[in-house]
Write an enzyme that holds these catalytic residues in place. Structure first.
Site, mmCIF file in Angstrom:
data_model
loop_
_atom_site.group_PDB
_atom_site.id
_atom_site.type_symbol
_atom_site.label_atom_id
_atom_site.label_comp_id
_atom_site.label_asym_id
_atom_site.label_seq_id
_atom_site.Cartn_x
_atom_site.Cartn_y
_atom_site.Cartn_z
ATOM 1 N N ASP B 60 -5.928 2.199 19.191
ATOM 2 C CA ASP B 60 -6.064 3.525 19.774
ATOM 3 C C ASP B 60 -7.562 3.753 19.985
ATOM 4 O O ASP B 60 -8.397 3.237 19.258
ATOM 5 C CB ASP B 60 -5.465 4.570 18.826
ATOM 6 C CG ASP B 60 -5.313 5.908 19.524
ATOM 7 O OD1 ASP B 60 -5.623 5.995 20.737
ATOM 8 O OD2 ASP B 60 -4.899 6.875 18.866
ATOM 9 N N ASP B 241 4.387 4.431 18.093
ATOM 10 C CA ASP B 241 3.628 4.144 16.880
ATOM 11 C C ASP B 241 3.670 5.400 16.045
ATOM 12 O O ASP B 241 3.715 6.505 16.575
ATOM 13 C CB ASP B 241 2.170 3.812 17.207
ATOM 14 C CG ASP B 241 1.391 5.057 17.601
ATOM 15 O OD1 ASP B 241 0.897 5.761 16.702
ATOM 16 O OD2 ASP B 241 1.285 5.337 18.820
ATOM 17 N N CYS B 279 21.527 -1.339 4.743
ATOM 18 C CA CYS B 279 20.239 -1.965 5.068
ATOM 19 C C CYS B 279 20.164 -3.350 4.431
ATOM 20 O O CYS B 279 20.592 -3.555 3.303
ATOM 21 C CB CYS B 279 19.103 -1.088 4.549
ATOM 22 S SG CYS B 279 17.460 -1.754 4.892
ATOM 23 N N CYS B 281 17.203 -5.068 4.138
ATOM 24 C CA CYS B 281 15.819 -5.395 3.786
ATOM 25 C C CYS B 281 15.739 -5.873 2.343
ATOM 26 O O CYS B 281 16.651 -5.677 1.543
ATOM 27 C CB CYS B 281 14.890 -4.202 4.028
ATOM 28 S SG CYS B 281 14.822 -2.983 2.703
ATOM 29 N N CYS B 284 16.432 -3.172 -0.326
ATOM 30 C CA CYS B 284 17.827 -2.761 -0.492
ATOM 31 C C CYS B 284 18.702 -3.876 -1.063
ATOM 32 O O CYS B 284 19.722 -3.604 -1.679
ATOM 33 C CB CYS B 284 18.379 -2.228 0.830
ATOM 34 S SG CYS B 284 17.685 -0.597 1.220
ATOM 35 N N HIS B 310 10.851 -0.518 3.003
ATOM 36 C CA HIS B 310 12.193 -0.137 3.462
ATOM 37 C C HIS B 310 12.136 0.724 4.722
ATOM 38 O O HIS B 310 12.920 0.523 5.660
ATOM 39 C CB HIS B 310 12.953 0.610 2.360
ATOM 40 C CG HIS B 310 14.155 1.326 2.895
ATOM 41 N ND1 HIS B 310 15.313 0.664 3.253
ATOM 42 C CD2 HIS B 310 14.350 2.633 3.212
ATOM 43 C CE1 HIS B 310 16.182 1.534 3.736
ATOM 44 N NE2 HIS B 310 15.617 2.735 3.728
#
Lengths: 354, 354
Positions: B60, B241, B279, B281, B284, B310
């Protein structure tokens, strides 16, 4: 063993630890009994399941914390009454109660409940605490055997005794001999690295270790600065636990083969070398001193994580090198060379307690 | 794209991000120019090398930060003079200077320097800021082309323009059209999620997106709450973002398919289920709600790390599902079902700025 007081080695996952070759972690019965509660941990499947670490776990009994961290209400022959440092609630620890708590937590190795004298301590109260520790260890052994017979877990928990006696050679020897009579599978040395200074710590090890059974692991509690680990291995110690690698890591100190360095050092601003050029950990093979310094200067949480990771890697590498040197009967030469190099950079003395 | 303002997505390593399927991260020219310095980053090999992330990076321009975070000294047609929020030092950003700074940082996508009006903003100053943004974008394009011709990096940096115009449809349309004339490889929508509220944000998207070239990526800056991402995709946005997944994660809020939850919730004390049972991930599949709650109650740094992990995983999964639904021409049904389920749990409105 890295210290996971509250069922987490600060900033690192069990996956990180396994990747680093960590073989065992320590957790703390006092802290976990107060929060989230030892029975809560039991209902959640025990510490291994709770914290997601499949390897061995050792729980400290909380003796040290009850005497150093809690607001002590009363100590008597039967046990200790204290107030939680978290919420002031009243609790009672006896050897039997601590064995129940450690059984609930479900670690692989559980420490006996000890009377841990503060430093400095006159010889007479140091003797009283040592003798009480011996009597409590006997009660722990009886309670532990009874609880294990009820088989709370599919694995067997092993009880280690803790040698006390402050810095008095006579008391340390007597403590070690009395505990040895219990024929426990391992023994720890407690009550050191509590402010007595390194020379006195090493002298005490020299008189204590030879009295401990040579065929059982000998664990020096609360010691983990690299130079102290090497000096203690030279004196016969087999196991260590300490918050040093993670606490030092959180505060910006990196262990390197050339000594301990502060990563916020201005000299690191554009230094594209790894923290320790000989280290093969993920931090040293990925990031520069300049980047780690930037993380700390920017107060970014990745900084403490990366530095804790590196410092644990450093100690695991260190004991691995020491183990190879012992096996190949070249320990003394290795230790001298290693220590000379490491201590070129003077490091301030810091005591190490969890 | 997760936000790594200071060249680190808070608490996570590039390895974690790659494991989660993250394809691009954002870093910030304002922050990195002030610390450690854009020329320092250049000398250390650019952002990819500095932060250890091989994938695409977008920087940015710092327009938003100069107007919101720094102590503004003066704005004129040529640029902005401001004092650093870190040490009060005086700096000057012009479109040309920002292009040099972003070239030094070495990202793959660099944002044009924009005049970002605060909210609320009267129409006349909003028009002035939008027109200045258009003129500055032209200057950015000229400077960027000149700098790229000097080839500072082995890869080509792409310049994106930023559409402004506050919440005025006429200004947004004009901004989008004027920027489109520059034939840039991508365009962002700035100046939203700055306090205007969700209905006005969505209305503004509805008039803005259709004016942006359909064959170029359309990036909505600073938006990343799950429900907003779905609503913005429905309105044609391609890229996002936001600090939301990591900031929410640090403060104990978990995204779940059934809405956002506070992990310190007493109901989680003995809950052995994963944060989000659907989930996949690492968090999890390894730890329980009870453990994550324990980490937060104990103020353990692993808590923010795990929850950030997560939450990023959750958003990556979300956009992956959305992408599949778009490709299979069933987005509307999917989005309705997804949003109905997620918004059953009312969530407070929080603005999202880096």
């Amino acid at each position: 063993m890295p210290v996971g007081t509250q069922a987490t080695v600060k900033g690192l996952t069990p996956g990180d630890l396994a990747e680093l070759g960590v073989g065992i972690v320590l957790a703390n019965a006092y802290h976990l009994h107060l929060r989230p509660g030892s029975e809560v941990v039991r209902r959640l499947g025990g510490l291994h399941s709770f914290m997601g670490w499949e390897g061995p776990i050792l729980t400290d009994s909380g003796g040290f914390q009850v005497f150093s961290l809690a607001h002590l209400a009363a100590i008597d022959e039967d046990g200790v009454t204290f107030r939680s440092h978290l919420d002031g609630s009243l609790h009672r620890f006896t050897p039997e109660r601590v064995m129940e708590i450690e059984a609930a937590l479900g670690a692989d190795i559980v420490m006996a409940f000890d009377d841990c004298a503060a430093f400095p301590c006159e010889k007479s109260p140091a003797r009283a605490a040592m003798e009480r520790t011996a009597r409590w260890a006997e009660r722990c052994a009886v309670a532990h055997a009874r609880i294990q017979a009820e088989e709370p877990w599919p694995w067997r928990q092993r009880l280690y005794g803790i040698v006390q006696g402050s810095v008095y050679p006579e008391l340390r020897r007597e403590s070690a001999r009395r505990l040895a009579e219990l024929d426990l599978p391992g023994y720890a040395i407690g009550g050191l690295s509590v402010g007595e200074g390194k020379p006195l710590m090493l002298e005490t090890l020299e008189v204590t270790v030879p009295e401990m059974p040579a065929d059982r692991p000998r664990h020096l509690m609360g010691v983990g600065f690299p130079e102290d680990v090497v000096a203690a291995i030279a004196r016969g110690v087999d196991l260590f636990d300490c918050v040093a690698p993670t606490r030092q890591g959180r505060t910006g100190a990196a262990f390197t083969r050339d000594g301990r360095v502060n990563v916020e050092n201005a000299g690191f601003t554009e230094d594209d070398r790894p923290l320790d050029p000989e280290c093969t950990c993920a931090v040293c093979t990925t990031w520069s001193r300049a980047y780690v310094r930037h993380l700390f200067k920017s107060r970014e949480m990745l900084g403490p994580r990366l530095l804790s990771h590196h410092n644990v890697a450093f100690l695991i590498d260190l004991v691995s090198e020491a183990r190879a040197a012992v096996e190949e009967r070249r320990f003394e030469a290795w230790a001298t060379r290693w220590t000379d190099r490491y201590t070129q950079t003077p490091a301030p003395e810091v005591s190490c307690t969890s």
